[in-house]
Write a protein that holds these residues in place. Structure first.
Motif, PDB file in Angstrom:
ATOM      1  N   GLY A   1       4.241   6.990   0.057  1.00 14.24           N
ATOM      2  CA  GLY A   1       3.381   7.488  -1.008  1.00 14.24           C
ATOM      3  C   GLY A   1       3.590   6.806  -2.348  1.00 14.24           C
ATOM      4  N   VAL A   2       4.407   5.755  -2.379  1.00 17.37           N
ATOM      5  CA  VAL A   2       4.733   5.080  -3.635  1.00 17.37           C
ATOM      6  C   VAL A   2       4.145   3.664  -3.640  1.00 17.37           C
ATOM      7  CG1 VAL A   2       6.606   4.240  -5.115  1.00 17.37           C
ATOM      8  CG2 VAL A   2       6.885   6.385  -3.837  1.00 17.37           C
ATOM      9  N   LEU A   3       3.331   3.363  -4.648  1.00 20.45           N
ATOM     10  CA  LEU A   3       2.868   1.986  -4.826  1.00 20.45           C
ATOM     11  C   LEU A   3       4.100   1.145  -5.126  1.00 20.45           C
ATOM     12  CD1 LEU A   3       0.511  -0.025  -5.078  1.00 20.45           C
ATOM     13  CD2 LEU A   3       0.374   0.603  -7.493  1.00 20.45           C
ATOM     14  N   THR A   4       4.313   0.122  -4.334  1.00 14.93           N
ATOM     15  CA  THR A   4       5.520  -0.700  -4.467  1.00 14.93           C
ATOM     16  C   THR A   4       5.128  -2.143  -4.723  1.00 14.93           C
ATOM     17  OG1 THR A   4       6.703   0.774  -2.955  1.00 14.93           O
ATOM     18  CG2 THR A   4       7.657  -1.414  -3.302  1.00 14.93           C
ATOM     19  N   GLU A   5       5.715  -2.704  -5.756  1.00 13.47           N
ATOM     20  CA  GLU A   5       5.487  -4.102  -6.108  1.00 13.47           C
ATOM     21  C   GLU A   5       6.695  -4.909  -5.692  1.00 13.47           C
ATOM     22  OE1 GLU A   5       4.330  -6.680 -10.109  1.00 13.47           O
ATOM     23  OE2 GLU A   5       5.370  -4.776 -10.347  1.00 13.47           O
ATOM     24  N   LEU A   6       6.464  -6.035  -5.053  1.00 12.25           N
ATOM     25  CA  LEU A   6       7.538  -6.988  -4.780  1.00 12.25           C
ATOM     26  C   LEU A   6       7.349  -8.152  -5.732  1.00 12.25           C
ATOM     27  CD1 LEU A   6       7.525  -7.031  -0.854  1.00 12.25           C
ATOM     28  CD2 LEU A   6       8.874  -5.584  -2.401  1.00 12.25           C
ATOM     29  N   GLU A   7       8.423  -8.558  -6.383  1.00 10.15           N
ATOM     30  CA  GLU A   7       8.366  -9.652  -7.366  1.00 10.15           C
ATOM     31  C   GLU A   7       9.429 -10.683  -7.017  1.00 10.15           C
ATOM     32  OE1 GLU A   7       7.942  -9.109 -11.804  1.00 10.15           O
ATOM     33  OE2 GLU A   7      10.029  -9.765 -11.713  1.00 10.15           O
TER      34      GLU A   7
ATOM     35  N   HIS B   1       0.836  -1.197   0.000  1.00  8.03           N
ATOM     36  CA  HIS B   1       0.000   0.000   0.000  1.00  8.03           C
ATOM     37  C   HIS B   1       0.876   1.255   0.000  1.00  8.03           C
ATOM     38  CE1 HIS B   1      -3.167   2.807   0.895  1.00  8.03           C
ATOM     39  NE2 HIS B   1      -4.043   1.827   0.771  1.00  8.03           N
ATOM     40  N   PRO B   2       0.588   2.196  -0.902  1.00  5.68           N
ATOM     41  CA  PRO B   2       1.427   3.391  -0.980  1.00  5.68           C
ATOM     42  C   PRO B   2       1.432   4.226   0.299  1.00  5.68           C
ATOM     43  CG  PRO B   2      -0.480   3.580  -2.455  1.00  5.68           C
ATOM     44  CD  PRO B   2      -0.463   2.187  -1.920  1.00  5.68           C
ATOM     45  N   LYS B   3       0.375   4.188   1.072  1.00  8.85           N
ATOM     46  CA  LYS B   3       0.342   4.969   2.312  1.00  8.85           C
ATOM     47  C   LYS B   3       1.353   4.453   3.328  1.00  8.85           C
ATOM     48  CE  LYS B   3      -4.252   6.860   1.894  1.00  8.85           C
ATOM     49  NZ  LYS B   3      -5.583   7.020   2.474  1.00  8.85           N
TER      50      LYS B   3
END
Length: 158
Positions: free
Chosen positions: A150-156, A144-146
């Motif tokens: 403030g950044v939407l973060t994807e873990l792959e 969650h960006p909050k």
């Protein structure tokens, strides 16, 4: 005025290494990609082609509601995103950001399930409860960006 002598630079390097003892140490890998939402995918692809980049064709990702184009930079990628269908999360993003913009960053992890347990234990919210298969065919989860500056973060998973 700032002074960046050799001793100062060495000190900064040593200091920054102390952060590797955090809870995510050993989980976080390299930056995989930066995803950019684009209102005009052809125009965006053309921009990177003009710069001489290795640009893929557009791939429909129906399960994610997007078209993706991958720009290979050697050590990481740029992922161009364009809406596929009206319920696309990218369509919603573009309604708020008419010219497009950075949608998310993706960081590789060695074990997605371990990473999910760790971030949840740290109080970082995930979007969804478990990993899904992402555009690269590997398990992913979004944070969650909050809870991520403030950044939407994807873990792959790497």
């Amino acid at each position: 005025m700032f002074s960046f002598g050799a001793a100062s630079i060495r000190s900064s390097i040593i200091t920054s290494r102390t952060f590797s003892t955090s809870a995510l140490s050993g989980l976080l890998g390299k930056l995989n990609h930066v995803a950019i939402a684009c209102p005009d995918l052809e125009k965006a692809s053309g921009f990177y082609k003009k710069l001489g980049a290795n640009v893929s064709e557009a791939f429909p990702q129906k399960e994610h509601g997007v078209y993706t184009v991958f720009i290979n930079l050697g050590n990481s990628k740029i992922e161009l995103l364009h809406p596929l269908g009206e319920k696309s999360p990218i369509a919603t993003f573009l309604q708020k950001n008419k010219d497009g913009g950075i949608h998310h960053v993706c960081i590789e992890v060695r074990d997605i399930n371990e990473a999910i347990k760790t971030v949840k234990a740290l109080g970082i919210r995930t979007i969804g409860d478990e990993a899904k298969i992402g555009a690269h065919g590997k398990p992913v989860i979004f944070l969650h960006p909050k809870d991520c500056l403030g950044v939407l973060t994807e873990l792959e998973q790497a």
